[in-house]
Design an enzyme around this catalytic site. Structure first.
Site, PDB file in Angstrom:
ATOM      1  N   HIS A   7      36.242 -72.028  21.689  1.00  0.00           N
ATOM      2  CA  HIS A   7      37.049 -73.254  21.680  1.00  0.00           C
ATOM      3  C   HIS A   7      38.336 -73.176  22.487  1.00  0.00           C
ATOM      4  O   HIS A   7      39.007 -74.165  22.678  1.00  0.00           O
ATOM      5  CB  HIS A   7      37.396 -73.661  20.243  1.00  0.00           C
ATOM      6  CG  HIS A   7      38.497 -72.825  19.645  1.00  0.00           C
ATOM      7  ND1 HIS A   7      38.255 -71.615  19.061  1.00  0.00           N
ATOM      8  CD2 HIS A   7      39.835 -73.017  19.578  1.00  0.00           C
ATOM      9  CE1 HIS A   7      39.407 -71.101  18.637  1.00  0.00           C
ATOM     10  NE2 HIS A   7      40.374 -71.917  18.940  1.00  0.00           N
TER      11      HIS A   7
HETATM   12  C1  UD1 Z   1      44.125 -75.605  18.021  1.00  0.00           C
HETATM   13  C2  UD1 Z   1      45.151 -74.526  18.368  1.00  0.00           C
HETATM   14  C3  UD1 Z   1      44.453 -73.185  18.523  1.00  0.00           C
HETATM   15  C4  UD1 Z   1      43.618 -72.859  17.298  1.00  0.00           C
HETATM   16  C5  UD1 Z   1      42.648 -74.006  17.028  1.00  0.00           C
HETATM   17  C6  UD1 Z   1      41.828 -73.739  15.788  1.00  0.00           C
HETATM   18  C7  UD1 Z   1      47.044 -75.398  19.707  1.00  0.00           C
HETATM   19  C8  UD1 Z   1      47.699 -75.391  21.045  1.00  0.00           C
HETATM   20  N1  UD1 Z   1      45.811 -74.822  19.644  1.00  0.00           N
HETATM   21  O1  UD1 Z   1      43.242 -75.727  19.143  1.00  0.00           O
HETATM   22  O2  UD1 Z   1      45.434 -72.183  18.676  1.00  0.00           O
HETATM   23  O3  UD1 Z   1      42.895 -71.671  17.525  1.00  0.00           O
HETATM   24  O4  UD1 Z   1      43.415 -75.214  16.858  1.00  0.00           O
HETATM   25  O5  UD1 Z   1      40.711 -74.548  15.709  1.00  0.00           O
HETATM   26  O6  UD1 Z   1      47.619 -75.899  18.761  1.00  0.00           O
HETATM   27  N2  UD1 Z   1      39.212 -82.365  18.110  1.00  0.00           N
HETATM   28  C9  UD1 Z   1      38.369 -83.147  17.381  1.00  0.00           C
HETATM   29  N3  UD1 Z   1      38.566 -83.225  16.025  1.00  0.00           N
HETATM   30  C10 UD1 Z   1      39.568 -82.560  15.388  1.00  0.00           C
HETATM   31  C11 UD1 Z   1      40.447 -81.793  16.158  1.00  0.00           C
HETATM   32  C12 UD1 Z   1      40.254 -81.688  17.518  1.00  0.00           C
HETATM   33  O7  UD1 Z   1      37.444 -83.761  17.914  1.00  0.00           O
HETATM   34  O8  UD1 Z   1      39.671 -82.665  14.139  1.00  0.00           O
HETATM   35  C13 UD1 Z   1      38.995 -82.238  19.585  1.00  0.00           C
HETATM   36  C14 UD1 Z   1      39.698 -83.282  20.392  1.00  0.00           C
HETATM   37  O9  UD1 Z   1      38.915 -83.583  21.495  1.00  0.00           O
HETATM   38  C15 UD1 Z   1      40.942 -82.564  20.864  1.00  0.00           C
HETATM   39  C16 UD1 Z   1      40.421 -81.145  21.045  1.00  0.00           C
HETATM   40  O10 UD1 Z   1      39.468 -80.977  20.003  1.00  0.00           O
HETATM   41  O11 UD1 Z   1      41.497 -83.107  22.016  1.00  0.00           O
HETATM   42  C17 UD1 Z   1      41.482 -80.100  20.980  1.00  0.00           C
HETATM   43  O12 UD1 Z   1      42.190 -80.187  19.735  1.00  0.00           O
HETATM   44  P1  UD1 Z   1      43.681 -79.617  19.596  1.00  0.00           P
HETATM   45  O13 UD1 Z   1      44.199 -79.857  18.236  1.00  0.00           O
HETATM   46  O14 UD1 Z   1      44.518 -80.105  20.733  1.00  0.00           O
HETATM   47  O15 UD1 Z   1      43.526 -78.052  19.815  1.00  0.00           O
HETATM   48  P2  UD1 Z   1      42.372 -77.039  19.373  1.00  0.00           P
HETATM   49  O16 UD1 Z   1      41.512 -76.776  20.536  1.00  0.00           O
HETATM   50  O17 UD1 Z   1      41.711 -77.441  18.107  1.00  0.00           O
END
Ligand code: UD1
Length: 350
Positions: free
Chosen positions: A203
């Site tokens: 991820h």
């Molecule tokens: C975040 C943390 C990472 C951690 C991870 C655990 C930061 C910079 N990164 O990354 O350190 O290891 O969480 O999982 O804070 N999305 C969904 N549903 C959700 C959440 C996210 O669809 O409930 C998708 C969206 O497209 C979003 C993408 O995942 O844009 C990234 O989510 P984001 O919260 O920005 O960061 P993570 O990759 O989850």
């Protein structure tokens, strides 16, 4: 004493659960949980609160997914409002996500004491958003709770030793507890039909946002000698149309924390770009192949228990064919880090 716990992403729910449980043993402490809403899908958030019996968040700020700047800015604004309202004695933040940095930055600016759990980790790769979050959070927090001796030595080099306390790793506390809970709740066959498999997760932005790296990783998965069970983060799922993967890769939705412990406990090895999973693999004596160019958890690299091979297909395949780790030693504490954290806060904030 009033503690405000700020969480937002999956690994933080796991860590905060340990400390919340400990807080319940101290009748004089009130905990108020603020969920930023960084993770919002049921399987990325609610299922963690339900299974780990974390009290419902008192506030959900519903920030959701945005660019780093927008997501962090929205958090800052919304957290500040709540902190003004509840006036806690201390704010607790965990790990290295945008929710961590936003929580710490908001609190210190309005002179609320701030404690960072899992302080002192460094990858020395400033391209990772998490590395920026960690360095900034450590530099502004009042109390740094540190998981390992190595992390302590890094904080010392940064001149932060006086604020730091070695407590061990809350993830180890958590794993011990969750293994016990999971044993009574799930069998492997409830989760997957596979019995001999590698467990994988992907991820990290450095892998998902780089088509070449993502392709290499999935090509390696498709050529491994056992099926690769892959509970997939929604971020990666959205990008999968760009890669070709064969029948060897078994993709499932993200799994709950207790199911993950069962999958981990029964796999033959782990392939991951997650920090927490590398360490959980190590603690359960499962060899790990880290799909990153470096790791913060350098103790796991000893005696070939873990190898940071990046997104290089040949290196992934070679390492997987060469899994014979040596002696094992626990570097992650005694499973009582939450107790040490709360006792320390009681002492300093009396
Ligand atoms: C975040 C943390 C990472 C951690 C991870 C655990 C930061 C910079 N990164 O990354 O350190 O290891 O969480 O999982 O804070 N999305 C969904 N549903 C959700 C959440 C996210 O669809 O409930 C998708 C969206 O497209 C979003 C993408 O995942 O844009 C990234 O989510 P984001 O919260 O920005 O960061 P993570 O990759 O989850």
């Amino acid at each position: 004493m009033k503690i405000a716990t700020i969480v937002g992403a999956r690994p933080q729910f796991i860590k905060a659960a340990v400390v919340s449980r400990e807080i319940k043993n101290h009748p004089g402490i009130e905990e108020i949980i603020i969920h930023t809403g960084q993770h919002y899908d049921v399987e990325m958030s609610k299922v963690f609160f339900d299974e780990l019996e974390i009290p419902e968040p008192d506030y959900n700020l519903e920030v959701g997914s945005h660019s780093h700047a927008v997501q962090t800015a929205m958090m800052l604004e919304r957290i500040e409002k709540v902190l003004f309202e509840i006036k806690p004695d201390v704010v607790l933040v965990y790990g290295d996500t945008n929710s961590t940095l936003a929580g710490a930055l908001t609190a210190v600016k309005i002179h609320i004491k701030t404690a960072h759990v899992e302080a002192g980790l460094r990858s020395f790769n400033d391209k990772m958003p998490e590395e920026i979050n960690r360095k900034l959070t450590d530099s502004i927090s009042n109390y740094l709770f540190v998981p390992t001796k190595h992390a302590m030595s890094l904080l010392q080099k940064e001149g932060l030793a006086e604020r730091s306390m070695l407590v061990g790793d809350v993830m180890y506390d958590s794993l011990l507890h969750n293994l016990n809970l999971a044993k009574d709740k799930f069998r492997l066959s409830d989760i997957t039909e596979l019995s001999d498999y590698y467990l994988a997760t992907v991820h990290r932005q450095e892998n998902t946002d780089d088509e070449e790296r993502l392709k290499n990783i999935f090509e390696a998965f498709s050529e491994l000698d056992k099926p690769v069970l892959l509970p997939l983060h929604p971020r990666t799922k959205k990008l999968l149309n760009k890669v070709d993967y064969g029948d060897n890769v078994k993709i499932i939705d993200p799994v709950s924390p207790l199911k993950m412990v069962v999958l981990l406990n029964n796999c033959s090895a782990v392939l991951t770009d997650s920090g927490g999973l590398q360490k959980e693999a190590f603690l359960l004596k499962k060899p790990c192949i880290t799909l990153r160019d470096e790791t913060e958890w350098i103790e796991t690299l000893n005696n070939n228990w873990n190898a940071a091979v990046g997104a290089d297909k040949n290196k992934i395949l070679k390492q997987c064919n060469n899994l014979n780790p040596g002696d094992w030693k626990n570097y992650y504490g005694d499973g009582k880090s939450a107790e040490k954290i709360i006792n320390h806060l009681k002492e300093v904030l009396r």
